[in-house]
Write a protein that holds these residues in place. Sequence first.
Motif, short mmCIF file in Angstrom:
data_model
loop_
_atom_site.label_atom_id
_atom_site.label_comp_id
_atom_site.label_asym_id
_atom_site.label_seq_id
_atom_site.Cartn_x
_atom_site.Cartn_y
_atom_site.Cartn_z
N VAL A 212 -13.39 26.89 -41.78
CA VAL A 212 -12.59 26.27 -40.72
C VAL A 212 -12.83 24.76 -40.75
O VAL A 212 -13.96 24.30 -40.62
N LEU A 213 -11.76 24.00 -40.93
CA LEU A 213 -11.85 22.54 -40.91
C LEU A 213 -11.58 22.04 -39.49
O LEU A 213 -10.59 22.43 -38.88
N MET A 214 -12.46 21.17 -39.01
CA MET A 214 -12.31 20.70 -37.63
C MET A 214 -12.47 19.18 -37.56
O MET A 214 -13.22 18.57 -38.32
N ARG A 215 -11.73 18.60 -36.61
CA ARG A 215 -11.77 17.16 -36.38
C ARG A 215 -11.99 16.89 -34.89
O ARG A 215 -11.79 17.74 -34.05
N GLU A 216 -12.39 15.66 -34.60
CA GLU A 216 -12.45 15.19 -33.22
C GLU A 216 -11.20 14.37 -32.92
O GLU A 216 -10.58 13.82 -33.82
N THR A 217 -10.89 14.26 -31.65
CA THR A 217 -9.74 13.45 -31.27
C THR A 217 -10.01 12.82 -29.91
O THR A 217 -10.92 13.24 -29.18
N PHE A 218 -9.23 11.81 -29.57
CA PHE A 218 -9.37 11.13 -28.29
C PHE A 218 -8.88 12.03 -27.16
O PHE A 218 -7.82 12.64 -27.25
N TYR B 119 -5.84 22.00 -31.86
CA TYR B 119 -5.25 22.83 -32.92
C TYR B 119 -6.36 23.40 -33.82
O TYR B 119 -6.30 24.56 -34.23
N ASP B 120 -7.37 22.59 -34.11
CA ASP B 120 -8.50 23.07 -34.93
C ASP B 120 -9.34 24.08 -34.14
O ASP B 120 -9.87 25.04 -34.70
N GLU B 121 -9.48 23.84 -32.86
CA GLU B 121 -10.25 24.76 -32.01
C GLU B 121 -9.57 26.13 -31.98
O GLU B 121 -10.23 27.17 -31.98
N TYR B 122 -8.24 26.12 -31.98
CA TYR B 122 -7.51 27.39 -32.02
C TYR B 122 -7.73 28.09 -33.36
O TYR B 122 -7.83 29.32 -33.42
N ALA B 123 -7.81 27.32 -34.45
CA ALA B 123 -8.11 27.91 -35.76
C ALA B 123 -9.48 28.59 -35.74
O ALA B 123 -9.67 29.66 -36.31
N LEU B 124 -10.46 27.96 -35.08
CA LEU B 124 -11.79 28.55 -34.94
C LEU B 124 -11.72 29.84 -34.13
O LEU B 124 -12.36 30.84 -34.46
N PHE B 125 -10.92 29.82 -33.08
CA PHE B 125 -10.73 31.01 -32.24
C PHE B 125 -10.16 32.17 -33.07
O PHE B 125 -10.59 33.32 -32.95
N GLN B 126 -9.19 31.88 -33.93
CA GLN B 126 -8.59 32.92 -34.76
C GLN B 126 -9.60 33.47 -35.78
O GLN B 126 -9.64 34.67 -36.06
N SER B 127 -10.44 32.59 -36.33
CA SER B 127 -11.45 33.05 -37.28
C SER B 127 -12.49 33.93 -36.58
O SER B 127 -12.96 34.93 -37.14
N LYS B 128 -12.84 33.57 -35.36
CA LYS B 128 -13.81 34.35 -34.59
C LYS B 128 -13.23 35.73 -34.28
O LYS B 128 -13.95 36.74 -34.31
N LYS B 129 -11.95 35.79 -34.00
CA LYS B 129 -11.29 37.08 -33.71
C LYS B 129 -11.38 38.00 -34.92
O LYS B 129 -11.64 39.21 -34.78
N ILE B 130 -11.17 37.46 -36.12
CA ILE B 130 -11.27 38.26 -37.35
C ILE B 130 -12.71 38.72 -37.56
O ILE B 130 -12.96 39.88 -37.89
N LYS B 131 -13.66 37.81 -37.36
CA LYS B 131 -15.07 38.15 -37.56
C LYS B 131 -15.50 39.27 -36.62
O LYS B 131 -16.24 40.19 -37.01
N GLU B 132 -15.05 39.22 -35.38
CA GLU B 132 -15.42 40.27 -34.41
C GLU B 132 -14.80 41.61 -34.76
O GLU B 132 -15.32 42.66 -34.37
N THR B 133 -13.72 41.60 -35.55
CA THR B 133 -13.04 42.85 -35.92
C THR B 133 -13.64 43.47 -37.17
O THR B 133 -13.93 44.67 -37.21
N ILE B 134 -13.85 42.66 -38.21
CA ILE B 134 -14.29 43.22 -39.50
C ILE B 134 -15.61 42.63 -40.00
O ILE B 134 -16.08 42.99 -41.07
N ILE C 270 -10.71 31.95 -47.49
CA ILE C 270 -9.48 31.35 -46.94
C ILE C 270 -9.87 30.15 -46.08
O ILE C 270 -11.01 30.07 -45.60
N ILE C 271 -8.93 29.21 -45.93
CA ILE C 271 -9.17 28.00 -45.14
C ILE C 271 -8.28 28.01 -43.91
O ILE C 271 -7.07 28.23 -44.01
N PHE C 272 -8.88 27.76 -42.74
CA PHE C 272 -8.14 27.63 -41.49
C PHE C 272 -8.30 26.19 -40.98
O PHE C 272 -9.37 25.61 -41.07
N LEU C 273 -7.22 25.65 -40.40
CA LEU C 273 -7.28 24.39 -39.67
C LEU C 273 -6.05 24.26 -38.81
O LEU C 273 -5.09 25.04 -38.94
#
Length: 242
Positions: free
Chosen positions: A6-12, A32-47, A104-107
């Motif tokens: 998961v690629l993440m950035r900071e913003t103002f 938007y990056d935080e939502y990508a992290l949320f989606q990756s966490k959802k997959i991790k909790e499933t499988i 796979i890459i999420f961002l």
Amino acid sequence: MKKILVLMRETFSTNEPFTLSNIKEKKVLNPYDEYALFQSKKIKETIGGEIICLFISQRENQYGLRTALGLGADRGIFIYYPENDEREIANIISEEIKKIDYDIIFLGIRDVNDDREELPYRLAIKLKFPIYSHILSIESKENFFLAEKEKENTIDLIKIYKKGIVAFSKNIYEPQYPSIMDIMRIKDKSITTVNFRKRSNSKRVNVLYQDMRRKQSICRNATAQEGVQKIIEYMRKWKLTD
């Protein structure tokens, strides 16, 4: 076991007053990056699996990455790059990605304060990967990912078989907060730090902005013509018009 990068950035933060010091220091996770992290966490909790967070920041402060670790990432790679050169950022990130083992890459599709959607496409070109853009949600199946892709008039289901870049275009969801136990576990998680300086020559750019703390002006008992003239004078005073 799936390994999601998961690629993440900071913003103002748009909730803060628009001042130079706030722009430099008052940073939040890009939604938007935080939502990508949320989606990756959802997959991790499933499988099951592992979430690797590659975090790039213009500050040496690692608070943003540690927040991501508290929200579910298993380990982090912190890239300090003080400039805002999108081309160079893509070069730096792509070089670091080549050192990582992942599936796979999420961002996020964009920085919430920058609507150009530039970074995902630059990375796709650099890494020679397919890009799956404007994704709303994703889940892992036995040998592929099933994703909802947003189009102009429809939402399509697509199957992702190849390693590639998934760029999420959604940033509104039920917010997640780390628990006390999540915060305590941060200190046990691995962080690799990479420092970069500007590698290309460029001219210094001075950004001039208008002080937003303008005084309110009230014009009473004026005719329409006088009122219009007062408004024009006020706008010229604060350089809102020529």
